[in-house]
Write a protein that holds these residues in place. Structure first.
Motif, short mmCIF file in Angstrom:
data_model
loop_
_atom_site.label_atom_id
_atom_site.label_comp_id
_atom_site.label_asym_id
_atom_site.label_seq_id
_atom_site.Cartn_x
_atom_site.Cartn_y
_atom_site.Cartn_z
N LEU A 156 0.83 -1.21 0.00
CA LEU A 156 0.00 0.00 0.00
C LEU A 156 0.86 1.26 0.00
O LEU A 156 0.53 2.25 -0.67
CB LEU A 156 -0.94 -0.01 1.21
N ARG A 157 1.96 1.24 0.72
CA ARG A 157 2.88 2.38 0.67
C ARG A 157 3.38 2.58 -0.76
O ARG A 157 3.49 3.71 -1.25
CB ARG A 157 4.07 2.15 1.60
N VAL B 133 0.64 4.09 -2.93
CA VAL B 133 0.46 5.51 -2.61
C VAL B 133 1.57 6.34 -3.23
O VAL B 133 1.33 7.43 -3.79
CB VAL B 133 0.42 5.70 -1.08
N THR C 210 0.98 6.72 -6.87
CA THR C 210 -0.16 7.62 -7.06
C THR C 210 0.27 9.08 -6.92
O THR C 210 -0.16 9.95 -7.70
CB THR C 210 -1.26 7.28 -6.04
N GLY D 142 -6.27 6.47 -8.01
CA GLY D 142 -5.40 5.59 -7.25
C GLY D 142 -4.75 4.56 -8.15
O GLY D 142 -5.39 4.00 -9.04
N ALA E 28 -4.10 2.35 -4.03
CA ALA E 28 -4.28 3.58 -3.27
C ALA E 28 -5.62 4.20 -3.65
O ALA E 28 -6.25 3.80 -4.64
CB ALA E 28 -3.14 4.56 -3.59
N ILE F 215 -6.88 8.22 -3.39
CA ILE F 215 -6.54 9.56 -2.91
C ILE F 215 -7.30 10.60 -3.71
O ILE F 215 -7.45 10.48 -4.93
CB ILE F 215 -5.02 9.80 -3.02
N THR G 51 -9.84 4.90 4.42
CA THR G 51 -9.77 6.27 3.91
C THR G 51 -10.46 7.22 4.89
O THR G 51 -11.31 6.81 5.68
CB THR G 51 -10.47 6.39 2.55
N ASP H 189 -7.45 10.80 2.05
CA ASP H 189 -6.14 10.20 2.32
C ASP H 189 -6.31 8.79 2.85
O ASP H 189 -7.40 8.40 3.31
CB ASP H 189 -5.36 11.06 3.31
N ASP H 190 -5.22 8.02 2.80
CA ASP H 190 -5.23 6.61 3.17
C ASP H 190 -4.54 6.46 4.52
O ASP H 190 -3.35 6.79 4.66
CB ASP H 190 -4.52 5.78 2.10
N SER I 7 -0.50 8.81 2.91
CA SER I 7 -0.38 9.76 1.79
C SER I 7 -0.06 11.17 2.25
O SER I 7 -0.31 12.15 1.53
CB SER I 7 -1.67 9.75 0.96
#
Length: 497
Positions: free
Chosen positions: A238-239, A242, A245, A317, A326, A328, A441, A468-469, A481
């Motif tokens: 996930l990082r 992000v 993204t 995302g 992601a 965002i 989120t 944001d996540d 994010s």
């Protein structure tokens, strides 16, 4: 998983490879009405003269290690029961063209694999555990049959190389068999649960399995609930999603001259280019909503103009190569600077989002961020004299009149799906408490429709959302994010740079 297990699994696969290949090549290739019918000489020529392309460098992948741990967790939830989790197959876009394949999320989580037409089976082994077998359609043998050079869906020369049984066994640390053997494997009186979705392609293969809808729904719910807490591998994915993204948003802002020329289409295409270059795809259809289009929550037509003086709401995302996405949203002034009225509304939404994020920590309810954000939004609308009643009355559960301008909840879970873990039971998700490892989120918004006579004319057609996540940690919450500017000065500097 140990090296011994890897070797044993690969050896098991090799003993069945010849038989499996013969079964796979027996079916007629999938061809089109305009394809030529080959003659015997061409068939003989095509089936000879090919080098052995079996990959010898395949080793157990990181996702394979984590997938084994996840299968163990699922096994403990259903002792003595057979569990069947399909990957799905291709879906038709138009006539004889298909959408790009994307496997079912629960299958990916449990297997790590991304191959079409595969089915993971957890078979009870009589010792309170399960043996995992991955049934799928491997690449066909080139010495016989026509699939590899004539089949438009599975043929290697048409659709690309599919892995072999041995390669997949080594990469994901699981026993593999040809999918044609699945129907026989599912016979018997073993109680069986199937993770059913929209895809019914395995219905005939499952005809011998004894299942029922309620038991299958319980399997789906349990899988979603197991996936609520992200393991370290998932958090890193996930990082990664992000970060890509963030670069995709920056790509769009670097091409604002083209955005003004071509409109929302350029935003969508520019972001998608980054998603494909560094990831797998976009995690959902990008929302590139300029001007009044921003008041449509899921605006995906993306065919409008982008005009100075208005705002553009970008909800986008990247889905990375392990299929984590992601999600965002940034709302930006097209000209590069907010007008005073836009600034006031944007700051209100930002204050609401900050309140929602600050309220998150282990043990609070899923609705906590929503409630904190709405307190700020409603009192802000009241101060701007935009509510027909007082803030207290608007917040009353018997009223909720403010929702005319906010429309949606503030949070949803995030992971392999943009709206992740959607089959989880209400008491575990919407009415449940947050735990360390949840990712969700926080995305409050304000939407004043272009034809809404209850708001001043200069506000009509303005939509603002900030998203944001957020990772729930032992200490509270981490904004994954956070590196993407959110405050007014930061956004304007980002655009100017």
């Amino acid at each position: 998983m140990t090296d011994t297990t890897e070797t044993t699994t690969a050896e098991t696969v090799e003993t069945t490879a010849a038989e499996a290949t013969a079964e796979a090549t027996a079916a007629a290739p999938k061809t089109a009405s305009h394809d030529n019918e080959p003659n015997p000489k061409l068939r003989a020529f095509m089936n000879s003269g090919w080098a052995d392309s079996e990959r010898q460098d395949v080793t157990l992948s990181d996702v394979g290690v984590w997938a084994a741990k996840r299968r163990d967790a699922l096994s403990q939830a259903f002792p003595g029961e057979r569990l069947v989790i399909p990957a799905g197959t291709y879906k038709v876009r138009s006539n004889d063209t298909d959408f790009v394949f994307r496997p079912h999320t629960d299958y990916v989580w449990l297997a790590g694999d991304q191959t079409s037409d595969a089915v993971l089976v957890l078979e009870p082994n009589g010792t309170s555990g399960h043996d995992s077998v991955l049934y799928f359609r491997p690449r066909s043998d080139r010495s016989e049959g026509e699939e590899f050079w004539r089949d438009r869906m599975y043929g290697e020369l048409w659709a690309g190389r599919r892995p072999s049984l041995t390669e997949t066994a080594k990469e994901f640390g699981v026993e593999t068999r040809q999918v044609d053997r699945l129907a026989d494997a599912l016979k018997g009186d073993v109680p069986t649960r199937v993770r059913r979705g929209e895809d019914t392609s395995i219905a005939s293969l499952l005809s011998g399995a004894k299942t029922d809808a309620d038991r299958d729904r319980e399997l789906a719910a349990t899988l979603s609930e197991l996936r609520l807490v992200k393991d370290p591998f998932e958090i890193e994915q996930l990082r990664n999603a992000v970060a890509i993204t963030h670069r995709g948003f920056s790509d769009v802002l670097a091409e604002m001259d083209k955005v003004r020329e071509y409109g929302e289409r350029w935003i969508e295409g520019t972001f998608w280019r980054r998603a494909r270059a560094e990831g797998n795809d976009v995690g959902y259809t990008s929302i590139a909503a300029a001007g009044p289009h921003a008041t449509t929550l899921h605006w995906i037509e993306n065919d409008g103009a982008v005009v100075d003086g208005t705002l553009m709401l970008l909800d986008m995302g990247v889905e990375n190569r392990q299929l984590y996405t992601a999600d965002i949203t940034r709302t930006l002034p097209v000209s590069g600077e907010f007008t005073p009225r836009q600034r006031d509304l944007y700051q209100l939404v930002l204050d609401a989002q900050n309140a929602g994020i600050d309220a998150l920590r282990p043990g609070v309810t899923f609705r906590t961020a929503h409630e904190a954000a709405m307190e700020v939004i409603v009192h802000g609308l009241d101060a701007m004299e935009l509510l027909p009643v007082s803030a207290e009355e608007a917040l009353d559960p018997e009223s909720m009149l403010y929702q005319r301008y906010t429309l949606h909840g503030v949070s949803h879970m995030l992971g392999l799906d943009v709206h992740d873990c959607s089959a989880a039971r209400e008491e575990k998700y919407r009415k449940g408490d947050l735990q360390t490892g949840y990712v969700l989120t926080v995305e409050p918004g304000l939407y004043f429709q272009a034809d809404d006579l209850t708001v001043p004319e200069d506000l009509r057609g303005i939509g603002i959302r900030i998203e944001d996540d957020i990772l729930i940690t032992d200490e509270g919450a981490e904004n994954l994010s956070e590196a993407m500017p959110r405050d007014i000065e930061g956004l304007q500097n980002w655009m100017a740079s």
